[in-house]
Design a protein around this motif. Structure first.
Motif, mmCIF file in Angstrom:
data_model
loop_
_atom_site.group_PDB
_atom_site.id
_atom_site.type_symbol
_atom_site.label_atom_id
_atom_site.label_comp_id
_atom_site.label_asym_id
_atom_site.label_seq_id
_atom_site.Cartn_x
_atom_site.Cartn_y
_atom_site.Cartn_z
ATOM 1 N N UNK A 67 0.889 -1.018 0.096
ATOM 2 C CA UNK A 67 -0.450 0.026 -0.266
ATOM 3 C C UNK A 67 0.547 1.410 -0.205
ATOM 4 N N UNK A 68 1.284 0.744 1.116
ATOM 5 C CA UNK A 68 2.715 2.664 0.355
ATOM 6 C C UNK A 68 3.484 2.748 -0.492
ATOM 7 N N UNK A 69 3.736 1.675 -1.465
ATOM 8 C CA UNK A 69 4.476 1.844 -2.748
ATOM 9 C C UNK A 69 2.988 1.922 -3.970
ATOM 10 N N UNK A 70 2.037 1.955 -3.320
ATOM 11 C CA UNK A 70 1.068 2.116 -4.476
ATOM 12 C C UNK A 70 0.695 3.367 -4.083
ATOM 13 N N UNK A 71 0.521 3.598 -2.648
ATOM 14 C CA UNK A 71 0.663 5.516 -2.477
ATOM 15 C C UNK A 71 1.798 6.452 -3.527
ATOM 16 N N UNK A 72 2.983 5.886 -3.241
ATOM 17 C CA UNK A 72 4.230 6.420 -3.568
ATOM 18 C C UNK A 72 4.479 6.525 -4.944
ATOM 19 N N UNK A 73 3.834 5.545 -5.398
ATOM 20 C CA UNK A 73 3.722 5.485 -7.546
ATOM 21 C C UNK A 73 2.594 6.008 -8.018
ATOM 22 N N UNK A 74 1.698 6.147 -7.493
ATOM 23 C CA UNK A 74 0.264 6.663 -7.801
ATOM 24 C C UNK A 74 -0.442 5.379 -8.191
ATOM 25 N N UNK A 75 -0.134 4.307 -7.913
ATOM 26 C CA UNK A 75 -0.862 3.391 -8.841
ATOM 27 C C UNK A 75 -2.384 3.764 -8.883
ATOM 28 N N UNK A 76 -2.636 2.328 -9.534
ATOM 29 C CA UNK A 76 -4.575 2.243 -10.123
ATOM 30 C C UNK A 76 -4.632 1.832 -8.930
ATOM 31 N N UNK A 77 -4.572 0.850 -8.462
ATOM 32 C CA UNK A 77 -4.987 -0.438 -7.192
ATOM 33 C C UNK A 77 -4.287 -0.861 -6.366
ATOM 34 N N UNK A 78 -4.580 -1.579 -5.803
ATOM 35 C CA UNK A 78 -3.591 -3.080 -5.258
ATOM 36 C C UNK A 78 -4.593 -4.099 -4.898
ATOM 37 N N UNK A 79 -4.305 -4.990 -5.181
ATOM 38 C CA UNK A 79 -5.030 -6.652 -5.680
ATOM 39 C C UNK A 79 -4.714 -7.250 -4.731
ATOM 40 N N UNK A 80 -5.202 -8.189 -3.685
ATOM 41 C CA UNK A 80 -5.052 -8.564 -2.772
ATOM 42 C C UNK A 80 -6.009 -9.714 -1.919
ATOM 43 N N UNK A 81 -5.642 -10.383 -1.373
ATOM 44 C CA UNK A 81 -6.995 -11.960 -0.934
ATOM 45 C C UNK A 81 -7.401 -10.636 -0.247
ATOM 46 N N UNK A 82 -9.090 -11.489 -0.534
ATOM 47 C CA UNK A 82 -10.230 -10.979 0.234
ATOM 48 C C UNK A 82 -9.909 -10.669 1.901
ATOM 49 N N UNK A 83 -9.118 -11.580 2.421
ATOM 50 C CA UNK A 83 -8.462 -11.353 3.803
ATOM 51 C C UNK A 83 -8.172 -10.154 4.383
ATOM 52 N N UNK A 84 -7.388 -9.774 4.022
ATOM 53 C CA UNK A 84 -6.916 -8.164 3.273
ATOM 54 C C UNK A 84 -7.144 -7.157 2.765
ATOM 55 N N UNK A 85 -8.376 -7.071 2.650
ATOM 56 C CA UNK A 85 -8.992 -6.075 2.006
ATOM 57 C C UNK A 85 -9.445 -4.725 3.523
ATOM 58 N N UNK A 86 -9.978 -5.499 4.965
ATOM 59 C CA UNK A 86 -9.978 -3.835 5.111
ATOM 60 C C UNK A 86 -8.716 -3.294 5.451
ATOM 61 N N UNK A 87 -7.390 -4.300 6.058
ATOM 62 C CA UNK A 87 -6.327 -3.483 6.413
ATOM 63 C C UNK A 87 -5.953 -2.835 4.859
ATOM 64 N N UNK A 88 -6.078 -3.993 3.914
ATOM 65 C CA UNK A 88 -5.462 -2.051 3.197
ATOM 66 C C UNK A 88 -7.002 -1.179 2.695
ATOM 67 N N UNK A 89 -7.637 -0.899 2.472
ATOM 68 C CA UNK A 89 -9.024 0.154 2.630
ATOM 69 C C UNK A 89 -8.380 0.933 3.867
#
Length: 220
Positions: free
Chosen positions: A26-48
Motif C-alpha cells: 500500500x505504501x508503494x501504491x501510494x508513492x507511485x500512484x498506482x491504480x489499485x492494489x490487488x489482494x486476497x479477501x482477508x486483507x481488504x479491510x487492512x488495505x482499505x
C-alpha cells in the motif's frame, strides 16, 4: 493523460503474504500512484484502511486461484469483499465447466457475482494457459453476456501468464464490449509497454515498483 502507473494493479496474492507485505504494498501504491492494489479477501479491510487518504483503489480476488468452487461461495466471497471496502472484484472463471461445455453454468457463475456486486467493477480471469483458442473466444462471449466489465488473462498461478496473442484475440472478440487486464509475467517496462500498445486497459503485476524505476531511469 494517463501514464503507465495509472494502469497498474499492484499485486500481492501469494499464500505467504503477511500484514507487513500488505503495508509495504500500500505504501508503494501510494508513492507511485498506482491504480489499485490487488489482494486476497482477508486483507481488504487492512488495505482499505491504509489507503483511506489516497486515490488508490482496492481490488479483491474471488474464487482464487482455481475458480472451481460453488457459485454461492463466490457470491458470498464477493459480497464480503465489497462490504469490507473492495472497489473491484477479480473472479476466476470456472474452467472445468467451460471445458465441459456447460456454458450455462459458466454464465450464471459470472452473472450471479456481477449481480451481487452491482455497479462495482468485475474482472473475470480466464486462465488462458489452460484454454484453447476456441475456448478463449467462447469464454469472452460468455463474459460479455454476463455483463463483466473486464476480461483478465491469468491468475499468475498457472503454467504461464498473459500473452500478446491472447490479448489481441480477446480484443478482436470483445471489441469495445469489455476492457482487458493483462496479468502474469509482466515484469519489465518493455513488456508492460507492449501490452499497453496492444490495447489493454489494466496491468496486473507484482513488479510495479521495478517497472517504475526502469521508467525513471529511461526518462533521466
Amino acid at each position: 493523460m494517463k501514464t503507465i502507473n495509472n494502469y497498474i494493479d499492484h499485486t500481492a496474492l501469494k499464500p505467504t503474504t503477511s500484514q507487513k507485505d500488505i503495508k509495504t504494498l500500500c505504501e508503494e501504491a501510494k508513492q507511485h500512484r498506482f491504480y489499485s492494489v490487488c489482494v486476497n479477501g482477508h486483507y481488504v479491510p487492512l488495505a482499505k484502511a491504509l489507503l483511506a487518504k489516497s486515490n488508490v483503489k482496492v481490488c479483491a480476488v474471488v474464487g482464487f486461484p482455481l475458480g472451481a468452487m460453488a457459485t454461492e461461495v463466490k457470491v458470498f466471497e464477493a459480497k464480503k469483499a465489497i462490504a469490507d471496502g473492495a472497489d473491484e472484484i477479480d473472479m476466476v472463471l470456472n474452467i472445468g465447466m467451460l471445458k465441459s461445455e456447460n456454458f450455462v453454468n459458466v454464465y450464471t457463475d459470472i452473472r450471479d457475482v456481477k449481480l451481487a456486486i452491482g455497479n462495482k467493477v468485475l474482472k473475470v480471469i480466464l486462465e488462458i494457459s489452460e484454454l484453447s483458442k476456441n475456448e478463449i473466444i467462447k469464454a469472452c462471449q460468455i463474459c460479455l453476456d454476463a455483463k463483466a466489465d473486464f476480461i483478465k488473462t491469468s491468475t499468475g498461478f498457472s503454467k504461464s501468464g498473459a500473452t500478446l496473442t491472447a490479448v489481441k484475440m480477446i480484443r478482436k472478440t470483445v471489441k469495445k464490449g469489455a476492457k482487458i487486464k493483462a496479468s502474469g509475467g509482466i515484469k519489465t517496462l518493455e513488456v508492460a509497454e507492449k501490452y499497453l500498445e496492444a490495447g489493454v486497459d489494466r496491468l496486473g503485476c507484482s513488479a510495479g515498483v521495478s517497472i517504475m524505476e526502469e521508467l525513471q531511469k529511461k526518462n533521466s
